[in-house]
Design a protein around this motif. Sequence first.
Motif, PDB file in Angstrom:
ATOM      1  N   MET A  66       0.530  -4.092   1.093  1.00 46.52           N
ATOM      2  CA  MET A  66       1.015  -3.863  -0.282  1.00 46.52           C
ATOM      3  C   MET A  66       2.396  -3.207  -0.257  1.00 46.52           C
ATOM      4  N   LEU A  67       2.584  -2.239   0.647  1.00 43.04           N
ATOM      5  CA  LEU A  67       3.898  -1.593   0.779  1.00 43.04           C
ATOM      6  C   LEU A  67       4.944  -2.589   1.259  1.00 43.04           C
ATOM      7  N   GLY A  68       4.521  -3.416   2.214  1.00 47.21           N
ATOM      8  CA  GLY A  68       5.445  -4.372   2.822  1.00 47.21           C
ATOM      9  C   GLY A  68       5.963  -5.388   1.829  1.00 47.21           C
ATOM     10  N   ASN A  69       5.167  -5.661   0.784  1.00 48.03           N
ATOM     11  CA  ASN A  69       5.631  -6.615  -0.235  1.00 48.03           C
ATOM     12  C   ASN A  69       6.876  -6.095  -0.930  1.00 48.03           C
ATOM     13  N   SER A  99       6.764   0.744  -5.748  1.00 38.26           N
ATOM     14  CA  SER A  99       7.014   1.954  -4.946  1.00 38.26           C
ATOM     15  C   SER A  99       5.688   2.542  -4.478  1.00 38.26           C
ATOM     16  N   PRO A 100       5.717   3.364  -3.424  1.00 41.76           N
ATOM     17  CA  PRO A 100       4.472   4.022  -3.006  1.00 41.76           C
ATOM     18  C   PRO A 100       3.871   4.874  -4.123  1.00 41.76           C
ATOM     19  N   GLU A 101       4.735   5.494  -4.921  1.00 39.19           N
ATOM     20  CA  GLU A 101       4.228   6.331  -6.023  1.00 39.19           C
ATOM     21  C   GLU A 101       3.441   5.479  -7.021  1.00 39.19           C
ATOM     22  N   ALA A 102       4.011   4.300  -7.353  1.00 37.16           N
ATOM     23  CA  ALA A 102       3.345   3.428  -8.333  1.00 37.16           C
ATOM     24  C   ALA A 102       2.024   2.900  -7.770  1.00 37.16           C
ATOM     25  N   ARG A 120       0.133   4.365  -5.595  1.00 36.99           N
ATOM     26  CA  ARG A 120      -0.833   5.474  -5.574  1.00 36.99           C
ATOM     27  C   ARG A 120      -1.361   5.745  -6.983  1.00 36.99           C
ATOM     28  N   ALA A 121      -0.450   5.731  -7.970  1.00 40.57           N
ATOM     29  CA  ALA A 121      -0.888   5.982  -9.350  1.00 40.57           C
ATOM     30  C   ALA A 121      -1.886   4.922  -9.804  1.00 40.57           C
ATOM     31  N   ALA A 122      -1.685   3.685  -9.332  1.00 41.28           N
ATOM     32  CA  ALA A 122      -2.548   2.584  -9.779  1.00 41.28           C
ATOM     33  C   ALA A 122      -3.988   2.741  -9.295  1.00 41.28           C
ATOM     34  N   VAL A 123      -4.205   3.523  -8.225  1.00 39.01           N
ATOM     35  CA  VAL A 123      -5.579   3.692  -7.739  1.00 39.01           C
ATOM     36  C   VAL A 123      -6.111   5.105  -8.006  1.00 39.01           C
ATOM     37  N   THR A 124      -5.385   5.853  -8.835  1.00 40.17           N
ATOM     38  CA  THR A 124      -5.791   7.237  -9.116  1.00 40.17           C
ATOM     39  C   THR A 124      -6.177   7.373 -10.589  1.00 40.17           C
ATOM     40  N   SER A 125      -7.474   7.178 -10.868  1.00 36.55           N
ATOM     41  CA  SER A 125      -7.919   7.293 -12.267  1.00 36.55           C
ATOM     42  C   SER A 125      -7.981   8.765 -12.649  1.00 36.55           C
TER      43      SER A 125
END
Length: 267
Positions: free
Chosen positions: A211-214, A218-221, A223-228
């Motif tokens: 996912m990062l390699g794509n 950003s890493p922040e986005a 991380r936010a997407a999997v942090t409910s």
Amino acid sequence: MNLALLGGGRMGEALAAGLLKAGWEASAIAIAEIDSDRRHLLEERLAGVRVVPSPAWAATDAAVVVVAVKPDDVAAALEACAPVLADGALVLSIAAGVTIEALEAGAPGHPVVRAMPNTGALVGRGAAAISAGTLADDADLELAERVLGAVGIVVRVPEKQLDAVTGLSGSGPAYVFLVVEAMIDAGVLVGLPRDTAATLVRQTLLGAATMLGNGTESPEALRAAVTSPGGTTAAGLQVLEARGMRAALLDAVEAATERSRDLGRRA
Ligand SMILES: NC(=O)c1ccc[n+]([C@@H]2O[C@H](COP(=O)([O-])OP(=O)(O)OC[C@H]3O[C@@H](n4cnc5c(N)ncnc54)[C@H](OP(=O)(O)O)[C@@H]3O)[C@@H](O)[C@H]2O)c1
């Protein structure tokens, strides 16, 4: 264009394999390797590539000579092949810590590019930084990028930043391996069989890395997407922040960079 590799160790073999995969002619590649068992192995694995015992045999007629021996062996390898280097042949070194000044002294009059690759090159996913020597022009840097680009991505930096590159991406894979080890132990702690934990963690890393390699988010986005809000991941992240994971990584990269500077000063 002929290419010589001085040193057929792990990096040398990975580079040769990457170049073949990228479409280089096997007959245009020569590898100098002093160990005879290793030479036989390379001949088996890299069909059509010329594998010889002497750096000078490999370097004759080469437009680019890649120095992939251990740092302590660089001076001897260059001394052996300098007299036969073709006019304008590029010397591209991946030897950790060997300065442009030392490389230029070993191959007088030749353009030099110094690179700091990392272990991802062994699987075609390397991250390398390159710095131009005093005689290297844009064409030389492009050639270095073509060669190292066969096993990963390449960025250009001034030589004074190579210690930081060493501390970040050079040592970086080891930091990630440590995180993986710890996560596997954590899986065992919460009741999973070790092999199940290892399978899940390896794939988790691979998925996250892909996912990062794509490069689209950003890493922040990510991380936010999997942090409910109020969820499990938020609870876990709170502990990592409280225990100083971010600060530990900053200190680790700084310490590794400083060690690289120290080793350079002692060389
Ligand atoms: N592996 C990495 O992730 C990595 C990352 C960044 C930079 N590097 C740099 O890449 C270089 C190669 O690393 P590596 O991991 O591929 O090491 P390696 O597997 O030990 O490879 C070095 C090879 O060069 C051979 N050699 C030594 N002196 C020679 C000479 N005078 N002529 C011809 N061959 C000679 C060695 O043979 P013997 O073993 O028989 O001496 C060995 O096979 C090192 O300078 C290292 O600092 C590696």
